[in-house]
Enzyme design. Sequence first.
Site, short mmCIF file in Angstrom:
data_model
loop_
_atom_site.label_atom_id
_atom_site.label_comp_id
_atom_site.label_asym_id
_atom_site.label_seq_id
_atom_site.Cartn_x
_atom_site.Cartn_y
_atom_site.Cartn_z
N SER A 72 53.36 -68.34 31.41
CA SER A 72 52.70 -67.24 30.72
C SER A 72 51.18 -67.28 30.76
CB SER A 72 53.20 -67.11 29.29
OG SER A 72 53.06 -68.33 28.64
N THR A 73 50.56 -68.41 30.88
CA THR A 73 49.10 -68.37 30.95
C THR A 73 48.62 -69.15 32.16
OG1 THR A 73 48.79 -70.38 29.69
CG2 THR A 73 48.90 -68.35 28.42
#
Length: 697
Positions: A24-25
């Site tokens: 996700s990041t």
Amino acid sequence: MTHIHQKVTASHLGRDAYLYIRQSTMHQVLENTESTQRQYQLRERALALGWQSEQIRVIDCDQAQSGAFQAGRNGFCELVSEVSMGKVGLVMGLEVSRFARNNADWHRLLEICAFTNTLILDQDGLYDITSFNDRLLLGLKGTMSEAELHILRGRLLQGVLNKARRGELKIPLPAGFEYDELDRVVLSRNSQVRQVFHQFFAAFRRLGSAMAVAKEFRCEGIKVPHYSRTGPKSSQAIWGDLNHSQALRILHNPRYAGAFSFGKTRTRKDPDGRVHHEKLPMKEWTVLIRDAHPGYINWEEYEANGRRLLANAFAYGKDNRKTPPREGPALLQGIVICGICGKRMTVRYHQRRDKLIPDYICQRDKIEQAQAKDCQRIPGADIDKTVADTLVDMVNETNINTTIAVQEELQSRIDQADQIRGQQVERARYEVDLARRRYMQVDPEKRYVAEVLEAEWNEKLRLLEEAQAAYEKARQRDQLLLKEDQKDTLRALSKDFAHMWNATDAQYRNHKRIVRLLVEDVTLIKSDSVTIQIRFKGGTVTTLTLPLPQPACKTWQTSSEIVAQIDTLLDDYTYSRMASILNEQGLRSGKGSLFSSTIIGNICRDYGLKSRFDRLRGKGLLTTKEIAEQLGVSTTTVKIWRRHGLLTGHVYNDKNECLFEAPGVDRPFKCQGRKLSQRQKNIGVTPEHTKEVQYEA
Ligand SMILES: [Zn+2]
């Protein structure tokens, strides 16, 4: 393992298997390669279940996109569309519930998988969505995942909030501040930085506009430090020109007033998943702690600055622009602002005798929101006069005082600016020195490093040269500014000004142009009195108060002495005679004009004075008709006899009409042709008089 194999049918194996990979990041992408490895291991399991390696497709284009929203995640969309077209036999992913943390997305994918009889595989097992138990399990996992995200975020946020409430949250500071060893916020320990911000707020105090401050800084070559929030130089102050938005940010930032604040914006997500930041009004901020640390201004000044900026925004707002000077005598047309709602006021004229008198009206709300009343309506004649007087006075009076004050202020500002610019040269010199030392210390073996450092040294030298040149140029320009003969020019100008103003008395346009050259805007508030706030170009503000204008009938009142005098004069004189008597005495009417018979007539009527006619009648005087009947002659004869002095008449109006004193007859008599009666003889009528009568008749 057998029950797993029971789920996989030939129909599944006939379709492709999709491996969905996401992090996700960017941080996870860089740091957490281990989970990426695990995701790729799922591929091995698909092969074990019977899929061919060329059947296995990998979707990993969602790297570094948060799973909370679908928008912008093309990989997920691609997966959904492939599944819905029935091309997919197996969807693989690490912790499948994380395919889509958002519940709606998650259930949609599950439903589509059920329709198209697609299997799902994660590290815990293989799921057949058409089976109730598997569907329940996966649904629960999705819900748990979302709840986990929620609780995690809530816990983090609560921690942050608690810290913020105590004012202990360590957040990036704006330029001009730093944390000391004990993590307390202090003013920057760099004196140059401090001085720039002190000068910034002093300049705003003087100029009253962010734009003006930015212009002045740019013009005087003063650089301002700021921090970039992202990128490799994020902790380093970058010195650059001050621009308008930066000036506004500094003015709006409560840090500079020594206040700690948190939660000034609200974040909102729209249905597409786009994030919007909304600025909140001060009373809705989550945390505001005044005097939390040292500042450059105090809280009162911070609030005053905010009000000033708001007023500026009103004054320059889209529907609030100044209008160009138009015909018509209203001096302030186009530059008057309503002190109640902040909108621009319009002008309406009314006629008073031969003059147009302006009223300043704020009626925008009335027009736009259909309100019954104007916001304000203020008679403008006195305001125009006061503003004009103030201008002439100020320019007259200031020709010595202000000129000298301005010169002194200029001198001190120039000294200050010179000092700051000097420091900029010093800093450049220091950096050259630093670069030179670095170059000197480098190991001669490392040629590449030496080359880089040499280039850096040269660059710093170039910057120093530039700074020095700019310093010299600004210094020369400043010295031009301060020439002695400028004082004389200003003095002459101020004398000319009064002259020019009075010379163009009848020319509204010229007056208006002059006002616009000197005045930025004028704010009016009507309450018990009228408050006039004149904001001059350059930011000086003068506040004046006028009494409320009196209703017309009161201002035009004739003084009681004059009324008494008129009362006395009425015994002996007609209106027009009285008017000239009063005018000869230098008396004037309530409106300040010369008396006329009409004005006197009005005064008599208004004050209920007994008319001259009534007064004379009261003394028993007779009308022409009455005396004519008594004497038995025509009214014409009466007039002729009065001319000859036979009868005494008193003029009672401006048409020269008379009332007559009774001739002392006790019974009426008739004129008998040429023969005179005894009565006629008694009052001195001679045959000559009757001749004339007949002649005239
Ligand atoms: Zn208003």
